[in-house]
Each structure stands twice: as C-alpha cells, then as structure tokens.
Design a protein around this motif. Structure first.
Motif, PDB file in Angstrom:
ATOM      1  N   LEU A  24       0.823  -1.210   0.000  1.00  0.00           N
ATOM      2  CA  LEU A  24       0.000   0.000   0.000  1.00  0.00           C
ATOM      3  C   LEU A  24       0.862   1.267   0.000  1.00  0.00           C
ATOM      4  CD1 LEU A  24      -2.880  -0.941   2.467  1.00  0.00           C
ATOM      5  CD2 LEU A  24      -3.014  -0.749  -0.026  1.00  0.00           C
ATOM      6  N   ALA A  25       2.011   1.216   0.668  1.00  0.00           N
ATOM      7  CA  ALA A  25       2.898   2.376   0.764  1.00  0.00           C
ATOM      8  C   ALA A  25       3.763   2.552  -0.484  1.00  0.00           C
ATOM      9  CB  ALA A  25       3.787   2.251   2.003  1.00  0.00           C
ATOM     10  N   GLY A  26       3.705   1.585  -1.393  1.00  0.00           N
ATOM     11  CA  GLY A  26       4.506   1.682  -2.616  1.00  0.00           C
ATOM     12  C   GLY A  26       5.925   1.187  -2.469  1.00  0.00           C
ATOM     13  N   LYS A  27       6.250   0.581  -1.335  1.00  0.00           N
ATOM     14  CA  LYS A  27       7.590   0.001  -1.161  1.00  0.00           C
ATOM     15  C   LYS A  27       7.745  -1.257  -1.998  1.00  0.00           C
ATOM     16  CE  LYS A  27       8.152   1.756   3.534  1.00  0.00           C
ATOM     17  NZ  LYS A  27       8.220   1.386   4.952  1.00  0.00           N
ATOM     18  N   LEU A  28       6.643  -1.967  -2.183  1.00  0.00           N
ATOM     19  CA  LEU A  28       6.574  -3.121  -3.088  1.00  0.00           C
ATOM     20  C   LEU A  28       5.508  -2.796  -4.127  1.00  0.00           C
ATOM     21  CD1 LEU A  28       6.581  -6.206  -0.660  1.00  0.00           C
ATOM     22  CD2 LEU A  28       8.345  -5.611  -2.311  1.00  0.00           C
ATOM     23  N   LEU A  29       5.870  -2.841  -5.383  1.00  0.00           N
ATOM     24  CA  LEU A  29       4.927  -2.526  -6.456  1.00  0.00           C
ATOM     25  C   LEU A  29       4.366  -3.800  -7.060  1.00  0.00           C
ATOM     26  CD1 LEU A  29       7.011   0.259  -8.226  1.00  0.00           C
ATOM     27  CD2 LEU A  29       5.203   0.553  -6.514  1.00  0.00           C
ATOM     28  N   GLU A  30       3.204  -3.671  -7.674  1.00  0.00           N
ATOM     29  CA  GLU A  30       2.616  -4.814  -8.370  1.00  0.00           C
ATOM     30  C   GLU A  30       3.603  -5.277  -9.430  1.00  0.00           C
ATOM     31  OE1 GLU A  30      -1.257  -3.493  -9.663  1.00  0.00           O
ATOM     32  OE2 GLU A  30      -1.998  -3.399  -7.602  1.00  0.00           O
ATOM     33  N   GLY A  31       3.865  -6.576  -9.443  1.00  0.00           N
ATOM     34  CA  GLY A  31       4.845  -7.149 -10.361  1.00  0.00           C
ATOM     35  C   GLY A  31       6.229  -7.316  -9.751  1.00  0.00           C
ATOM     36  N   ASP A  32       6.496  -6.630  -8.628  1.00  0.00           N
ATOM     37  CA  ASP A  32       7.795  -6.750  -7.951  1.00  0.00           C
ATOM     38  C   ASP A  32       7.926  -8.089  -7.249  1.00  0.00           C
ATOM     39  OD1 ASP A  32       8.569  -4.207  -8.644  1.00  0.00           O
ATOM     40  OD2 ASP A  32       8.404  -3.366  -6.611  1.00  0.00           O
ATOM     41  N   LYS A  33       9.165  -8.508  -7.038  1.00  0.00           N
ATOM     42  CA  LYS A  33       9.429  -9.688  -6.223  1.00  0.00           C
ATOM     43  C   LYS A  33       9.193  -9.329  -4.770  1.00  0.00           C
ATOM     44  CE  LYS A  33      12.809 -11.713  -9.317  1.00  0.00           C
ATOM     45  NZ  LYS A  33      14.214 -12.094  -9.512  1.00  0.00           N
ATOM     46  N   GLY A  62      -4.608 -14.027  -2.450  1.00  0.00           N
ATOM     47  CA  GLY A  62      -4.506 -13.598  -3.845  1.00  0.00           C
ATOM     48  C   GLY A  62      -3.642 -12.373  -4.039  1.00  0.00           C
ATOM     49  N   ILE A  63      -2.838 -12.030  -3.047  1.00  0.00           N
ATOM     50  CA  ILE A  63      -1.988 -10.842  -3.095  1.00  0.00           C
ATOM     51  C   ILE A  63      -0.651 -11.154  -3.770  1.00  0.00           C
ATOM     52  CG2 ILE A  63      -0.822  -9.075  -1.696  1.00  0.00           C
ATOM     53  CD1 ILE A  63      -3.966  -9.002  -1.678  1.00  0.00           C
ATOM     54  N   LEU A  64      -0.134 -12.339  -3.527  1.00  0.00           N
ATOM     55  CA  LEU A  64       1.135 -12.753  -4.116  1.00  0.00           C
ATOM     56  C   LEU A  64       0.914 -13.893  -5.096  1.00  0.00           C
ATOM     57  CD1 LEU A  64       3.502 -12.832  -0.980  1.00  0.00           C
ATOM     58  CD2 LEU A  64       3.199 -10.978  -2.636  1.00  0.00           C
ATOM     59  N   ASP A  65       1.722 -13.899  -6.155  1.00  0.00           N
ATOM     60  CA  ASP A  65       1.729 -14.995  -7.131  1.00  0.00           C
ATOM     61  C   ASP A  65       2.864 -15.939  -6.790  1.00  0.00           C
ATOM     62  OD1 ASP A  65      -0.334 -14.868  -8.997  1.00  0.00           O
ATOM     63  OD2 ASP A  65       0.693 -13.331 -10.184  1.00  0.00           O
ATOM     64  N   LYS A  66       2.540 -17.216  -6.769  1.00  0.00           N
ATOM     65  CA  LYS A  66       3.550 -18.224  -6.491  1.00  0.00           C
ATOM     66  C   LYS A  66       3.826 -18.968  -7.797  1.00  0.00           C
ATOM     67  CE  LYS A  66       4.369 -22.252  -3.578  1.00  0.00           C
ATOM     68  NZ  LYS A  66       3.803 -23.126  -2.550  1.00  0.00           N
ATOM     69  N   MET A  72       8.350 -15.154  -5.204  1.00  0.00           N
ATOM     70  CA  MET A  72       6.966 -14.692  -5.131  1.00  0.00           C
ATOM     71  C   MET A  72       6.923 -13.274  -5.677  1.00  0.00           C
ATOM     72  SD  MET A  72       5.074 -16.896  -3.440  1.00  0.00           S
ATOM     73  CE  MET A  72       5.295 -18.283  -2.373  1.00  0.00           C
ATOM     74  N   THR A  73       5.871 -12.960  -6.401  1.00  0.00           N
ATOM     75  CA  THR A  73       5.719 -11.605  -6.915  1.00  0.00           C
ATOM     76  C   THR A  73       4.383 -11.027  -6.458  1.00  0.00           C
ATOM     77  OG1 THR A  73       4.774 -12.413  -8.981  1.00  0.00           O
ATOM     78  CG2 THR A  73       7.142 -11.980  -8.964  1.00  0.00           C
ATOM     79  N   VAL A  74       4.350  -9.705  -6.374  1.00  0.00           N
ATOM     80  CA  VAL A  74       3.122  -9.007  -6.011  1.00  0.00           C
ATOM     81  C   VAL A  74       2.207  -9.053  -7.230  1.00  0.00           C
ATOM     82  CG1 VAL A  74       2.102  -6.838  -5.244  1.00  0.00           C
ATOM     83  CG2 VAL A  74       4.386  -7.505  -4.429  1.00  0.00           C
ATOM     84  N   LYS A  75       1.023  -9.582  -7.022  1.00  0.00           N
ATOM     85  CA  LYS A  75       0.058  -9.784  -8.107  1.00  0.00           C
ATOM     86  C   LYS A  75      -0.487  -8.446  -8.615  1.00  0.00           C
ATOM     87  CE  LYS A  75      -3.349 -13.311  -8.891  1.00  0.00           C
ATOM     88  NZ  LYS A  75      -4.150 -14.315  -8.211  1.00  0.00           N
ATOM     89  N   GLU A  76      -0.739  -8.390  -9.907  1.00  0.00           N
ATOM     90  CA  GLU A  76      -1.412  -7.216 -10.472  1.00  0.00           C
ATOM     91  C   GLU A  76      -2.789  -7.098  -9.809  1.00  0.00           C
ATOM     92  OE1 GLU A  76      -0.074  -4.983 -12.575  1.00  0.00           O
ATOM     93  OE2 GLU A  76       1.787  -6.157 -12.514  1.00  0.00           O
ATOM     94  N   GLY A  77      -3.159  -5.907  -9.415  1.00  0.00           N
ATOM     95  CA  GLY A  77      -4.431  -5.690  -8.733  1.00  0.00           C
ATOM     96  C   GLY A  77      -4.354  -5.882  -7.228  1.00  0.00           C
ATOM     97  N   ALA A  78      -3.149  -6.150  -6.700  1.00  0.00           N
ATOM     98  CA  ALA A  78      -2.990  -6.416  -5.263  1.00  0.00           C
ATOM     99  C   ALA A  78      -3.404  -5.223  -4.404  1.00  0.00           C
ATOM    100  CB  ALA A  78      -1.548  -6.813  -4.951  1.00  0.00           C
ATOM    101  N   VAL A  79      -3.052  -4.025  -4.836  1.00  0.00           N
ATOM    102  CA  VAL A  79      -3.374  -2.829  -4.042  1.00  0.00           C
ATOM    103  C   VAL A  79      -4.876  -2.733  -3.832  1.00  0.00           C
ATOM    104  CG1 VAL A  79      -3.345  -0.307  -4.022  1.00  0.00           C
ATOM    105  CG2 VAL A  79      -1.299  -1.560  -4.726  1.00  0.00           C
ATOM    106  N   GLU A  80      -5.631  -2.894  -4.902  1.00  0.00           N
ATOM    107  CA  GLU A  80      -7.090  -2.797  -4.801  1.00  0.00           C
ATOM    108  C   GLU A  80      -7.653  -3.929  -3.928  1.00  0.00           C
ATOM    109  OE1 GLU A  80     -10.672  -1.047  -5.031  1.00  0.00           O
ATOM    110  OE2 GLU A  80      -8.767  -0.204  -5.676  1.00  0.00           O
ATOM    111  N   MET A  81      -7.115  -5.148  -4.082  1.00  0.00           N
ATOM    112  CA  MET A  81      -7.583  -6.280  -3.263  1.00  0.00           C
ATOM    113  C   MET A  81      -7.339  -6.022  -1.784  1.00  0.00           C
ATOM    114  SD  MET A  81      -6.708  -9.784  -5.326  1.00  0.00           S
ATOM    115  CE  MET A  81      -5.132  -9.334  -6.026  1.00  0.00           C
ATOM    116  N   ILE A  82      -6.173  -5.468  -1.464  1.00  0.00           N
ATOM    117  CA  ILE A  82      -5.840  -5.173  -0.067  1.00  0.00           C
ATOM    118  C   ILE A  82      -6.795  -4.121   0.492  1.00  0.00           C
ATOM    119  CG2 ILE A  82      -4.101  -4.188   1.480  1.00  0.00           C
ATOM    120  CD1 ILE A  82      -1.975  -5.390  -0.484  1.00  0.00           C
TER     121      ILE A  82
END
Length: 125
Positions: A24-33, A62-66, A72-82
């Motif tokens: 949420l703070a942008g320290k980890l972006l969608e698509g980042d490891k 559903g926040i991380l993709d395995k 593990m990567t941050v899933k696209e749409g994770a911010v909205e799901m959180i």
C-alpha cells in the motif's frame, strides 16, 4: 518490517499485514518480487517456517503470485484487493465497535456522524 512479539496477533499474520502495508505504501509494487522467507526470518530473527506461513497467507488472499522455482511476486491488482479487504474487515470491525460504544453512551446516528466529520476535518481528510 516490524512485528510485536507481545501482541496477541500471531507473528505470521503480522508479517502478512506488514507486507500488505509495504504494498500500500509503494515500497513493493505490483509485479515486484516479494521478500523471501529467508530474508524475513533473518531480519526478524524468527523461524523461516513462520515467515513462510505469512507469505503463504498472502498467496491464499490472492496478493502474491507463487510460481514454482521463482520468487513470489506481487500480483497485479494487489493494491485494490488489499484496500477492499481492509475496508470490509478491519474498518468494518472498527466502525461496528464505534457504533456500539456510541449506542452505550446514548449518542444517536446524527450526532455520531457529526463527530466523525469533525474528526475527519481535524485530520485533514
């Protein structure tokens, strides 16, 4: 990342919540490891299995993709799901508690709404 070992909330849930906060703070972006369980375990001086449990919880949410054999990567749409989950769960619980306390104190709906608006103004919301 910080956890409070004196809290009643289990460490693995605190880890999952801390990772969500970083997203949420942008320290980890969608698509980042995402942070690895080993890195989390070393940083917090905890068992890697506990860190893995926190990460696994985010996979279940559903926040991380395995992807087998990869980080593990941050899933696209994770911010909205959180945001949706936190509004429904966390904020919902808090609002229910405030409404119940207002009822005990004899504060009606309109007065409570006014108090909430005043609070929002004080916080520049």
């Amino acid at each position: 990342m910080k956890v409070d070992f004196n809290q009643l909330v289990p460490i693995y849930i605190q880890i999952a919540d801390a990772i969500e906060d970083d997203i949420l703070a942008g320290k980890l972006l969608e698509g980042d490891k995402c942070y690895s369980q080993i890195v989390i375990a070393r940083e917090l001086n905890i068992n890697p299995a506990t860190a893995a449990k926190g990460i696994r919880l985010l996979v279940e949410r559903g926040i991380l993709d395995k992807v087998r054999g990869q980080a593990m990567t941050v899933k696209e749409g994770a911010v909205e799901m959180i945001k949706v989950r936190k509004v429904e769960e966390t904020l919902g619980e808090m609002i229910n508690a405030v409404v119940l306390e207002a009822r005990k104190l004899g504060i009606g709906q309109e007065e409570l709404i006014v108090k909430m608006r005043d609070c929002c103004k004080k916080l520049d919301m």
